[in-house]
Motif scaffolding. Structure first.
Motif, PDB file in Angstrom:
ATOM      1  N   ARG A  47       0.870  -1.231  -0.021  1.00 43.58           N
ATOM      2  CA  ARG A  47      -0.064   0.034   0.099  1.00 43.58           C
ATOM      3  C   ARG A  47       0.977   1.158   0.210  1.00 43.58           C
ATOM      4  O   ARG A  47       1.751   1.460   1.047  1.00 43.58           O
ATOM      5  CB  ARG A  47      -0.780   0.154   1.176  1.00 43.58           C
ATOM      6  N   TYR A  48       0.856   2.026  -1.040  1.00 37.91           N
ATOM      7  CA  TYR A  48       1.704   3.235  -1.155  1.00 37.91           C
ATOM      8  C   TYR A  48       1.455   4.221   0.107  1.00 37.91           C
ATOM      9  O   TYR A  48       0.309   4.392   0.625  1.00 37.91           O
ATOM     10  CB  TYR A  48       1.149   3.830  -2.551  1.00 37.91           C
ATOM     11  N   ALA A  49       2.690   4.532   0.393  1.00 38.96           N
ATOM     12  CA  ALA A  49       2.678   5.546   1.771  1.00 38.96           C
ATOM     13  C   ALA A  49       2.256   5.112   2.916  1.00 38.96           C
ATOM     14  O   ALA A  49       1.725   5.741   3.810  1.00 38.96           O
ATOM     15  CB  ALA A  49       1.972   6.934   1.222  1.00 38.96           C
ATOM     16  N   THR A  50       2.526   3.573   3.011  1.00 34.35           N
ATOM     17  CA  THR A  50       2.348   3.024   4.325  1.00 34.35           C
ATOM     18  C   THR A  50       3.295   2.065   4.766  1.00 34.35           C
ATOM     19  O   THR A  50       4.272   2.052   3.793  1.00 34.35           O
ATOM     20  CB  THR A  50       0.779   2.318   4.402  1.00 34.35           C
ATOM     21  N   ALA A  51       3.478   1.567   5.793  1.00 32.94           N
ATOM     22  CA  ALA A  51       4.293   0.653   6.134  1.00 32.94           C
ATOM     23  C   ALA A  51       4.338  -0.649   5.394  1.00 32.94           C
ATOM     24  O   ALA A  51       5.117  -1.555   5.694  1.00 32.94           O
ATOM     25  CB  ALA A  51       4.551   0.427   7.653  1.00 32.94           C
ATOM     26  N   MET A  52       3.274  -0.856   4.735  1.00 36.53           N
ATOM     27  CA  MET A  52       2.867  -2.303   3.965  1.00 36.53           C
ATOM     28  C   MET A  52       3.724  -2.340   2.554  1.00 36.53           C
ATOM     29  O   MET A  52       3.358  -1.533   1.673  1.00 36.53           O
ATOM     30  CB  MET A  52       1.621  -2.577   3.773  1.00 36.53           C
ATOM     31  N   PRO A  53       4.920  -3.174   2.656  1.00 39.14           N
ATOM     32  CA  PRO A  53       5.777  -3.182   1.619  1.00 39.14           C
ATOM     33  C   PRO A  53       5.177  -3.960   0.458  1.00 39.14           C
ATOM     34  O   PRO A  53       4.228  -4.629   0.681  1.00 39.14           O
ATOM     35  CB  PRO A  53       6.998  -3.742   2.250  1.00 39.14           C
ATOM     36  N   ALA A  54       5.681  -3.894  -0.856  1.00 42.35           N
ATOM     37  CA  ALA A  54       5.288  -4.781  -1.834  1.00 42.35           C
ATOM     38  C   ALA A  54       6.191  -6.125  -1.755  1.00 42.35           C
ATOM     39  O   ALA A  54       7.362  -5.890  -1.502  1.00 42.35           O
ATOM     40  CB  ALA A  54       5.651  -4.164  -3.103  1.00 42.35           C
TER      41      ALA A  54
END
Ligand code: HEC
Ligand code: HEC
Ligand code: HEC
Length: 441
Positions: A97-104
């Motif tokens: 999720r862009y601009a959160t701590a959830m990486p790709a």
């Protein structure tokens, strides 16, 4: 009349044949879906099993032991996700999720996971067993530190303020305690999931390399980029902290104080590893020997939290006979020993009597579990090694499988058809018998 009887018997035989066929078909139909379901559930089971390990290694640190979420990181055991379209969840995991701590996480987007692994994780999120997943996380020694953040020690933090450029170091320590401690550990000592940052080897890295890692992360690892959360000025403060860690007093960033969770397997492993590596010096019941102090004593166990015991075992006590076990044991072995040692606390004596090597003295001295002169005789019952795993039983979403289902709810139409066919076969047979008897009369 006789002719009529023969006709009736012929008709009955025809009927019987039809009924047998119906029965056979119905019986097949009863079994077929089960066979297909069995085959499908075997595949699903293998996928879910490998997903639990993927979850343990990559996701538990942010989404929690049982998918319950930690701090700002959302829960994944959320029923809303179970009903969300499969592909949507795949997309979130793959791209982040862009601009959160959830990486790709997908290889395509620079992450470590294949499309197949992402499908497995999605299956886990939608239909996995979160309590079994929590056990897997504990057994692999990767239980996340919760709370995620910690409070810096205020007196020591004030001392840091007196160092040159102390205000920036103080700010960096505060950021570290909020954002980095869960992975990089108390005082930057490192944990099983991330390297130490108080290590001279980290501090000697060129400033622009440290800046790049903190800003953009390290692809394919848990280290995500912080550019969305930390301004360039804040990142520069972190770099200064890492470079000057040798000036920072020990204890300024305490570990979040959380008991290390245990499972039946981890306690059994801990008992085993303790018996083969520690009991020669610390005694089979932790009562100490002349070579090493007792661990099974009230004062030690109440004053030393699980993280501290883990650190002592991992790093050893330099300059003494206590080796650093981190070099020769996995983090999960060490955490299992800590869980095992912690079980002694409720019955630990105030004073331990060391075992004598060579077996001198009265028999109780060789095998004592509690010191005979202990005041702690009314201590709580010894916990059995199979004590209930901690951290369980407080998750309201783990519904016990209901065993109260009425028999007719499980009754399938195919089973009803088989039973009916079988009953009518019996009935036809009786009719035939009656007819034959009549014929003979
Ligand atoms: C560094 C922390 C971190 C890690 C590691 C992490 N996540 Fe996340 N995840 C987050 C955050 C934060 C969000 C919420 C993003 C937002 O605000 O939309 C999130 C959101 C999600 C969502 C969407 C939840 C929802 O309710 O919409 C899923 C699904 C998810 N993560 C799965 C995973 C999986 C699977 C892994 C392991 C492969 C993983 N995450 C690893 C931090 C993390
Ligand atoms: C979710 C866990 C996690 C969090 C949170 C985290 N890190 Fe990391 N960090 C890692 C891992 C894992 C590595 C090792 C990456 C690798 O192997 O390349 C790492 C590596 C690093 C490195 C490189 C160390 C070296 O010796 O090469 C630095 C610097 C660093 N992190 C700083 C930070 C800072 C500053 C924060 C807080 C703002 C932070 N990290 C938060 C997991 C984390
Ligand atoms: C060769 C002997 C030896 C072995 C083997 C050994 N230890 Fe130790 N251990 C010591 C000594 C000596 C000390 C006391 C160090 C000191 O003076 O502070 C100690 C201290 C400790 C302490 C701190 C106790 C306190 O009161 O501060 C812990 C915890 C500990 N050991 C755990 C373990 C565990 C767990 C193992 C097995 C994995 C182990 N030790 C194996 C010799 C040993």
């Amino acid at each position: 009349m006789n002719l009529n009887r023969t006709r009736i018997i012929e008709i009955l035989i025809g009927l019987l044949a039809t009924q047998v066929i119906v029965f056979a078909l119905a019986f097949y139909m009863v079994n077929e879906p089960q066979r297909v379901v069995n085959a499908q559930s075997d595949i699903l089971e293998v996928q879910l099993d490998s997903a639990m390990t993927l979850y343990t290694e990559n996701c538990a640190v942010c989404h929690g032991l049982n998918g319950e979420g930690i701090g700002a990181n959302p829960a994944l055991n959320n029923p809303a996700l179970a009903t969300m379209p499969f592909e949507e969840i795949v997309k979130v995991i793959a791209r982040g999720r862009y601009a959160t701590a959830m990486p790709a996480w997908s290889k395509e987007d620079g992450g470590p996971l294949s499309d197949y692994q992402i499908d497995e994780l999605t299956a886990l999120i939608q239909s996995g067993d979160w309590s079994a997943t929590g056990d897997r996380v504990v057994n692999l020694g990767l239980a996340p530190l919760i709370p995620f953040t910690t409070e810096p020690d205020s007196a020591l933090l004030e001392n840091v303020g007196m160092l040159p450029d102390g205000i920036r170091l103080q700010a960096a320590i505060t950021t570290y305690a909020e954002s980095c401690v869960a992975c990089h550990g108390a005082d930057g000592l490192g944990t099983s999931i991330a390297p130490a940052l108080n290590d001279p080897l980290a501090g000697e890295k060129p400033a622009d390399e440290l800046t790049r890692i903190i800003t953009y992360g390290s692809a394919g690892t848990l280290m995500s980029g912080w550019s969305n959360q930390l301004s360039p000025e804040k990142v520069a403060e972190m770099v200064t902290l890492i470079q000057r860690w040798d000036e920072i007093p020990r204890g300024v960033i305490p570990a979040p104080d959380v008991p290390i969770p245990t499972t039946e397997e981890s306690l059994a492993l801990g008992a085993n590893v303790y018996a083969s590596n520690c009991s020669s010096c610390h005694g089979p019941e932790g009562q100490g020997t002349p070579r090493a102090p007792a661990l099974n004593v009230k004062a030690f166990l109440t004053e030393t939290n699980d993280q501290a015991i883990e650190l002592i075992i991992t790093g050893g006590v330099p300059g003494t006979a206590m080796p650093a076990w981190g070099d020769r044991m996995t983090a999960s072995d060490i955490q299992a020993i800590v869980g095992f040692i912690r079980q002694w606390e409720p019955t630990a004596p105030e004073v331990a009597i060391p075992t004598r090597p060579g077996g001198g003295g009265p028999p109780w001295m060789r095998t004592n579990t509690t010191a005979p002169n202990s005041i702690e005789i009314t201590a709580p019952q010894q916990q059995s090694p199979q004590a209930t795993p901690q951290g369980q039983g407080k998750q309201p979403w783990v519904q016990p499988a209901s065993s109260e289902t009425a028999w007719w709810q499980t009754m399938d139409w195919r089973i009803l058809l088989s039973v009916t066919a079988l009953l009518s076969i019996i009935f036809t047979l009786i009719l035939m018998g009656v007819n034959l008897l009549k014929k003979q009369n």
